[in-house]
Write a protein that holds these residues in place. Sequence first.
Motif, PDB file in Angstrom:
ATOM      1  N   CYS A 125     -71.746  -3.629  26.857  1.00 31.63           N
ATOM      2  CA  CYS A 125     -72.872  -3.631  27.798  1.00 31.63           C
ATOM      3  C   CYS A 125     -73.819  -4.725  27.312  1.00 31.63           C
ATOM      4  N   GLU A 126     -73.564  -5.935  27.737  1.00 33.69           N
ATOM      5  CA  GLU A 126     -74.153  -7.116  27.123  1.00 33.69           C
ATOM      6  C   GLU A 126     -75.666  -7.228  27.293  1.00 33.69           C
ATOM      7  N   LYS A 127     -76.240  -6.530  28.301  1.00 33.05           N
ATOM      8  CA  LYS A 127     -77.683  -6.614  28.528  1.00 33.05           C
ATOM      9  C   LYS A 127     -78.428  -5.353  28.096  1.00 33.05           C
ATOM     10  N   LEU A 128     -77.711  -4.414  27.493  1.00 34.54           N
ATOM     11  CA  LEU A 128     -78.342  -3.169  27.070  1.00 34.54           C
ATOM     12  C   LEU A 128     -79.334  -3.438  25.946  1.00 34.54           C
ATOM     13  N   GLU A 129     -80.611  -3.070  26.195  1.00 30.77           N
ATOM     14  CA  GLU A 129     -81.670  -3.298  25.223  1.00 30.77           C
ATOM     15  C   GLU A 129     -82.059  -2.035  24.478  1.00 30.77           C
ATOM     16  N   SER A 130     -82.023  -0.879  25.161  1.00 28.57           N
ATOM     17  CA  SER A 130     -82.455   0.353  24.508  1.00 28.57           C
ATOM     18  C   SER A 130     -81.615   1.530  24.961  1.00 28.57           C
ATOM     19  N   CYS A 131     -81.481   2.478  24.044  1.00 25.98           N
ATOM     20  CA  CYS A 131     -80.758   3.710  24.352  1.00 25.98           C
ATOM     21  C   CYS A 131     -81.414   4.845  23.573  1.00 25.98           C
ATOM     22  N   GLU A 132     -81.770   5.910  24.296  1.00 28.38           N
ATOM     23  CA  GLU A 132     -82.371   7.076  23.665  1.00 28.38           C
ATOM     24  C   GLU A 132     -81.446   8.262  23.868  1.00 28.38           C
ATOM     25  N   THR A 138     -73.405  15.092  16.890  1.00 33.55           N
ATOM     26  CA  THR A 138     -73.231  14.973  15.441  1.00 33.55           C
ATOM     27  C   THR A 138     -72.653  13.631  15.025  1.00 33.55           C
ATOM     28  N   GLU A 139     -72.250  12.793  15.991  1.00 36.31           N
ATOM     29  CA  GLU A 139     -71.610  11.529  15.637  1.00 36.31           C
ATOM     30  C   GLU A 139     -71.923  10.451  16.662  1.00 36.31           C
ATOM     31  N   ILE A 140     -72.176   9.251  16.153  1.00 35.06           N
ATOM     32  CA  ILE A 140     -72.112   8.050  16.982  1.00 35.06           C
ATOM     33  C   ILE A 140     -70.665   7.585  16.876  1.00 35.06           C
ATOM     34  N   PRO A 141     -69.857   7.777  17.915  1.00 38.39           N
ATOM     35  CA  PRO A 141     -68.405   7.608  17.761  1.00 38.39           C
ATOM     36  C   PRO A 141     -67.956   6.154  17.684  1.00 38.39           C
ATOM     37  N   LYS A 142     -66.699   6.005  17.472  1.00 31.45           N
ATOM     38  CA  LYS A 142     -66.054   4.712  17.314  1.00 31.45           C
ATOM     39  C   LYS A 142     -66.383   3.782  18.472  1.00 31.45           C
ATOM     40  N   GLY A 143     -66.847   2.571  18.137  1.00 31.44           N
ATOM     41  CA  GLY A 143     -67.087   1.533  19.126  1.00 31.44           C
ATOM     42  C   GLY A 143     -68.154   1.841  20.147  1.00 31.44           C
ATOM     43  N   ALA A 144     -69.018   2.831  19.891  1.00 29.58           N
ATOM     44  CA  ALA A 144     -69.964   3.300  20.907  1.00 29.58           C
ATOM     45  C   ALA A 144     -70.827   2.184  21.471  1.00 29.58           C
ATOM     46  N   PHE A 145     -71.346   1.295  20.604  1.00 30.54           N
ATOM     47  CA  PHE A 145     -72.227   0.220  21.069  1.00 30.54           C
ATOM     48  C   PHE A 145     -71.659  -1.161  20.718  1.00 30.54           C
ATOM     49  N   ALA A 146     -70.369  -1.243  20.447  1.00 29.66           N
ATOM     50  CA  ALA A 146     -69.752  -2.516  20.085  1.00 29.66           C
ATOM     51  C   ALA A 146     -69.978  -3.561  21.174  1.00 29.66           C
ATOM     52  N   GLY A 147     -70.411  -4.730  20.751  1.00 35.22           N
ATOM     53  CA  GLY A 147     -70.622  -5.820  21.696  1.00 35.22           C
ATOM     54  C   GLY A 147     -71.922  -5.755  22.472  1.00 35.22           C
ATOM     55  N   CYS A 148     -72.804  -4.811  22.139  1.00 35.40           N
ATOM     56  CA  CYS A 148     -74.122  -4.734  22.799  1.00 35.40           C
ATOM     57  C   CYS A 148     -75.055  -5.716  22.083  1.00 35.40           C
ATOM     58  N   ALA A 149     -74.955  -6.981  22.433  1.00 37.91           N
ATOM     59  CA  ALA A 149     -75.554  -8.061  21.655  1.00 37.91           C
ATOM     60  C   ALA A 149     -77.075  -8.042  21.625  1.00 37.91           C
ATOM     61  N   VAL A 150     -77.740  -7.479  22.657  1.00 33.00           N
ATOM     62  CA  VAL A 150     -79.207  -7.502  22.685  1.00 33.00           C
ATOM     63  C   VAL A 150     -79.817  -6.140  22.396  1.00 33.00           C
ATOM     64  N   LEU A 151     -78.993  -5.150  22.049  1.00 32.02           N
ATOM     65  CA  LEU A 151     -79.511  -3.826  21.736  1.00 32.02           C
ATOM     66  C   LEU A 151     -80.407  -3.893  20.506  1.00 32.02           C
ATOM     67  N   SER A 152     -81.652  -3.443  20.642  1.00 36.28           N
ATOM     68  CA  SER A 152     -82.582  -3.479  19.520  1.00 36.28           C
ATOM     69  C   SER A 152     -83.298  -2.154  19.302  1.00 36.28           C
ATOM     70  N   ASP A 153     -83.161  -1.221  20.236  1.00 31.22           N
ATOM     71  CA  ASP A 153     -83.886   0.043  20.118  1.00 31.22           C
ATOM     72  C   ASP A 153     -82.951   1.198  20.444  1.00 31.22           C
ATOM     73  N   LEU A 154     -82.590   1.947  19.410  1.00 24.85           N
ATOM     74  CA  LEU A 154     -81.726   3.109  19.591  1.00 24.85           C
ATOM     75  C   LEU A 154     -82.343   4.287  18.856  1.00 24.85           C
ATOM     76  N   ILE A 155     -82.534   5.388  19.568  1.00 22.17           N
ATOM     77  CA  ILE A 155     -83.057   6.609  18.961  1.00 22.17           C
ATOM     78  C   ILE A 155     -82.030   7.707  19.154  1.00 22.17           C
ATOM     79  N   TYR A 156     -81.664   8.365  18.051  1.00 21.39           N
ATOM     80  CA  TYR A 156     -80.778   9.517  18.181  1.00 21.39           C
ATOM     81  C   TYR A 156     -81.259  10.618  17.246  1.00 21.39           C
ATOM     82  N   PRO A 157     -80.827  11.862  17.473  1.00 24.54           N
ATOM     83  CA  PRO A 157     -81.440  13.017  16.810  1.00 24.54           C
ATOM     84  C   PRO A 157     -80.991  13.213  15.362  1.00 24.54           C
TER      85      PRO A 157
END
Length: 689
Positions: A125-132, A138-157
Motif C-alpha cells: 500500500c504505497e501511499k499508506l501513511e498511518s494505521c491505528e 497478539t501479532e503483527i503478522p508476516k509481511g503485514a506492512f511490507a512495501g508501505c514506503a511512506v508509513l510513518s505512524d502506526l499504533i497498536y495495542p
Amino acid sequence: MLNFKKTAAALSAAVMAAGCISVSAAEFDPLQVKKSDGFRYVVENDEVIIVGYDNTREPAEVIPSVIDGMPVTRIAELWGNVSEIIVPDSVKIIDEKAFRGNFWLTRVVIPESVTKIGEYVMENCEKLESCEIRGNITEIPKGAFAGCAVLSDLIYPESVENIGAFAFSGCESVKNIDIPENMTELPDSMLSGCASLEKVTLPENLVKIDDSVFKNCSSLTQITIPDGVEYIGEYAFSGCSSVTSFRIPENVEIISDGLFNDCSSAKEITLPETAFSYAENNTTRIYCRDTFRNCSSLTEITLPYGIQNIGENCFDGCSSLESIYIPDTVKIIDNYAFRNCSSAREIILPGYSTIYGRETFAGCSSLEGLHIPETVYSFAGGGSAYGTFKGCTNLRTLYIPSTGHDNTDCFDGCDSLNKLYIGYTSGYYSPDHLGYIYDENTDQYTKNENLTIYCREGSAVQKYAEENGFKYEIVEGVESYLALFATYDDPENVQEKSFFYDSSKSHTFINGEDEFRVSEEDILLLDNGQFLSSLQNTLLLAVNLGFDAETYSDISAVPTYLNFDGTDLGEVYDEIAYETDILDDGYWYLFLECTAKEGNDVTAREIKGRKMNIGFEIDKITVAGEEPEVVPGDTNGDGTVSASDIIALKKYLLNITDKSEIDMTAADLNGDNQVNIIDFILLKSCFLQ
C-alpha cells in the motif's frame, strides 16, 4: 513515527503465526457472491464477509457494519478507489492480503472488535501513511506492512507480543522502533529496507536474529546485541552503512554469509574467539560469502581460530584493511576474496587450503609480497581463474606453489614485480600480461627489465623467459610422495591404506623456506577386504623424501604440517613421533607415528575419499663423500652454539645420554681427540664471554 506499546504478557507469537486466517476472496463460490452499494460479499451463518469493492467512487461509509440486516464480521478482500478505511466495530477478522496493493489507501483504522489480521494484509500500500490498530491482537503478522514506503505512524495495542517476518520490510519512512520485550527471535527481513530507522532497542531475552533482519537500515547508527544471542543469520546487518562498530556475543558460533556486507562506516568488528564459518546439516551450508564486503572503514579484523571458509567477496572492497591474517583452520579461500583491499600490505595465508584464483587478490595495490604456501592444495583453479593479481601495482615478490595454475591475464598490472617463483611446469603466458607494463597513453607494452623468474627445469615459464629475454633461475624440486598410510590400535593388526588409482610420485617444488608438500587424495582403508570406516588410535605415515642414500649420506627431516581432510592431526593426537631412515629401496624416508590415548576427533569420520597433506622441511642434509661442516661447540648439531649445547655435553659427561646424542667432533674443543670435562669448561667459558 511508529509507536510500539510494550506488554508484560508471556510470548505466544509462534502459536499465533500458525493461527492466521489465510482464506482469500477468490476461494469463495462466485455464485454465492452478492452486491450492495458497490461492495461484494457472501453470507455465512447469517454473517457478512466482504470480498471486494466494484465502484469507481470512494464510498461515503467506507465499510458498512450491516448489509441486508446482517452484521459484517469479516473482510476477506477490499481493493478499489478507497483512500481511507474505517473498519466497523462489527468486524472480528481481517483476512490475509485483504487490503494488499491498494494504490489509493492513505489511512486505516481497525477497531477493538478485531482479534486477527492476516499475513500481508497491507503489503505494497504505497501511499499508506498511518494505521491505528485498536483490536486485541497478539501479532503483527508476516509481511503485514511490507512495501508501505511512506508509513510513518502506526499504533497498536499492548496485547501485541510478536512481529512476523517481513512485517515492515521496505517501510522506508520508519525512524524509531521499540520491539516487544518478550520476543526471543527476530524473524527474516523483519525490518529490512527501513532506510530511515535511526534507533532500535533489542529485547534482553533475544536468542536469534534471522536472515536480513536489519538489511539496508542505512540510517541506523548503533545497535547493541544482547549477550544471550546465539545465532545471527545471513546478511542480518548488510547495508547498515551508518553503524560504526559491531560486537558479536560469545554465544554466537557461526559467522554467516554477508553479515556485515556494505557496512561502510564500520571501523571495529569484534567476533567471538570460538566462532566458526562452516555449518553443515541437512539444509545449511555457510561459506562466509560477502561477509565483510565493502567494509571500507575497517582497518583491522581478528578472525576466530576455527573459521573454515573465506567465501566469495569475503573481504572485497575492504579498502582500509592493512593486514589480514587467515587462521590455519581455513579450508577454502574463494574467488574475489581479497579483491580491492587496496591498503593491505600483508596477507598471511594458511598452510592447508584450496585457493581459487578468479581476481582473488586483484586490486591489492599496496601489497608488496605474497607467499602462497607450498602446502596449499591447489591454486588459481585452471581455466576458471583470471585476473588473480590484476592491479597489484606494488607487488614485488610472489611465490606460487607447485600445485598452482594460472590464466594468461593473472599478472595484469603487476608493474613492480621483480621476483616471481612459479613451482608448476605447465601454464600459458602472454607478453601482454606477464613481465610487460602497459602504458595507457601510448597503448604500448614496455618490458619489465627488473623481473627475475624462478622456475623448474623444462617448465612453460622457463620457455617463456627464454623466448622473451627475461632473467630466470632454475629451482629444483624433489620426487617425494606418501608411501604408507596405516592405522591400528594393536601393532599386530595394522590396516594399510589403498588408493582408487595408482599413486604416482609428485615433483615437489622448494619454496623460500625449504618446505616441501606431499598430498594424497582418495585414501581408502581396507581390513581383510572390507572398508574401514574410522581411524584407530595410532596412525602410521611414511613419506619417501625423494633423496637417495647413494647421493646423500645423512638427512634429517622435520614435519611442519599434518592435515587429514582439513583436520589438524596435531590437535587430535596426544603424541607425534618422527624419524628419518633408509629403506631397502635405497631412499630416505620420514616416518611419523601419531598416537591418541583415548580416541580422537577423526575416528568417527568416514575415510573413503579423504585427503592427506604432509608438509616437511629438510633440517640437515649431507652429500655422500663430503664431510659436513663442523661448528666447534655445536654439540647438538643444530648449526648454532647456545646454552643447549652446554646442557647436551653435560648430560653426556654425566652418563645421562650416550655419544649418539652429541656431535663428538664439535664437542672436542681442545683437539685432543677426547671429549671430557676440559671441553665442557672451554665451551662454558666461550659461551659466557
